[in-house]
Design a protein around this motif. Structure first.
Motif: not given
Ligand SMILES: Cc1cc2nc3c(=O)[nH]c(=O)nc-3n(C[C@H](O)[C@H](O)[C@H](O)COP(=O)(O)OP(=O)(O)OC[C@H]3O[C@@H](n4cnc5c(N)ncnc54)[C@H](O)[C@@H]3O)c2cc1C
Length: 381
Positions: A216-219, A263-266
């Motif tokens: 569970p990991y989101r850049p 704050l959204w995934e890149h």
């Protein structure tokens, strides 16, 4: 075959590598995709090192990291690596009230933290002359600005002297976990290892996925600008809680100004590395509001880097698959804790320490979670 391979030459990876060779853990290799260390998030950071962190793990990691930064500065001989600026945190009265527990915790740990009103802050730093009348300023004189690239280079030098093998410009494309070894596929054939520690920053999840697992990991993306003050200025590190903006002195004329978190995934392989126009506008407005000298400031450039979010904003450290270990999940404040986390993750990978359950990479039932805001770490819970 290597006894341990560390993937990633950011602050976390070089610290892990030094720790492994200091413990004489057999043949150790550091692989880094760029032709130099600290070329990604570690190079883009503001470099604030502050004890103003809420979680006991973080408090211990910052304290240990300070020792490791000092060691790197001493051995590397770069006296500009650490700048002893101190930090002023600007709060509303309510925010200051909410921080009372954390200020008491600083005092309990013997760390100086003074509470000033806005007039006292401006009297001490006349360039900080745009404060609202009810501003509360928390002064933590022991806070630093660290140059993470200088730290990483010095640490790599120390580790090489102690026998570290290094492959720069080697991007691992796939991890294959087999019964008796781990094979890393890359540009010129494979690398075999007894065990592997992934410290690949915002690529960590992608790498774990090549091995057939997930975490569970989101850049997410955050930004920094470099401002030129031709006439100079006299400021400490300044952080404004209400806007989450921060300003970091970086030499007599250069001020780093940050926030701009998106704050959204890149995707680490495909994101905009320059600053957004609206970020630059926000920074300009903040500078003009807080410092009248800001009228003379000129934007040199702005840039963006990625940080790695986890569901509870705590890192993921430990075993993901047999022989495959991980250290990632900086949540935006991985410089101040990075040397100590790298060292600890290495001890876990060497089998010398056990990662507690609350850091287990598989502690969440699902890998999906919403990204939620949190300050760059200064007051992170
Ligand atoms: C704008 C900005 C400001 C920040 N300010 C602060 C601050 O003031 N204080 C603070 O504490 N933190 C701050 N941070 C956070 C900090 O930068 C990170 O927490 C820290 O750099 C994480 O270090 P790392 O070693 O985990 O990752 P990285 O520095 O990204 O290192 C990972 C390395 O792995 C390598 N790699 C990736 N994939 C592969 C592969 N397949 N093969 C080989 N190598 C690979 C990459 O090239 C990279 O060098 C900031 C971040 C940003 C973006």
């Amino acid at each position: 075959m290597y006894d341990l391979v560390i993937i990633g030459g950011g602050v976390w990876g070089v610290a892990a590598a030094l720790s492994a060779v200091e413990q004489q853990f057999g043949r150790v290799l550091l692989v880094e995709a760029n032709p130099f260390v600290a070329g990604e998030s570690s190079a883009k950071a503001g470099g604030i090192v502050s004890d103003f962190v809420a979680h006991p793990d973080d408090q211990a990691w910052v304290a240990r990291s300070r020792e490791l930064f000092l060691q790197a500065q001493h051995v590397g001989g770069d006296r500009t690596m650490i700048q002893l600026n101190g930090m002023i945190s600007l709060c509303t009265p309510q925010e200051a009230e909410d921080l009372r527990g954390q200020i008491a915790s600083l005092h309990d740990r013997g760390i100086v933290a003074e509470t000033w009103d806005g007039r006292q802050a401006t009297a001490r730093y006349p360039d900080l002359d745009g404060l609202a009348p009810d501003t509360v300023a928390i002064w933590t004189p022991g806070d630093w600005h660290v140059n993470p690239t200088a730290y990483a280079q010095a640490t790599l030098g120390m580790a090489r002297e102690k026998g570290l093998n290094v492959r720069l410009g080697y991007r691992v494309t796939k991890i294959r976990v087999e019964e008796r070894r781990v094979v890393l596929e890359g540009p010129d054939g494979g690398i075999e290892a007894e065990r592997v520690l992934v410290a690949a920053g915002t690529w960590s999840r992608k790498l774990v996925q090549t091995a057939g697992d997930d975490i569970p990991y989101r850049p997410y993306r955050t930004q920094l600008a470099s401002l030129d003050f031709p006439g100079g200025y006299d400021l400490p590190i300044v952080r404004e809680l209400a806007t989450d903006m921060y300003f970091v002195p970086d030499g007599p004329h250069n001020l780093l100004a940050g926030d701009g978190t998106r704050l959204w995934e890149h995707d680490p392989d495909n994101y905009q590395t320059t600053g957004d126009a609206d970020f630059e506008d926000d920074i300009a407005a903040g500078v003009l509001r807080l410092f009248s000298k800001g009228e003379t400031a000129v934007l040199r450039r702005s840039w963006a880097g990625l940080c790695g979010a986890t569901p509870d904003r705590r890192p993921l450290i430990g075993l993901v698959m047999p022989r495959l270990y991980i250290a990632c999940g900086d949540n935006g404040f991985g410089i101040k804790r990075g040397p100590a986390i790298g060292e600890f993750a290495c001890r876990v990978a060497m089998g010398e320490a056990e990662a507690p359950r609350h850091l287990d990479p598989h502690r969440f039932p699902s890998v999906d979670f919403p990204l939620r805001p949190g300050s760059g770490g200064t007051f992170a819970s």
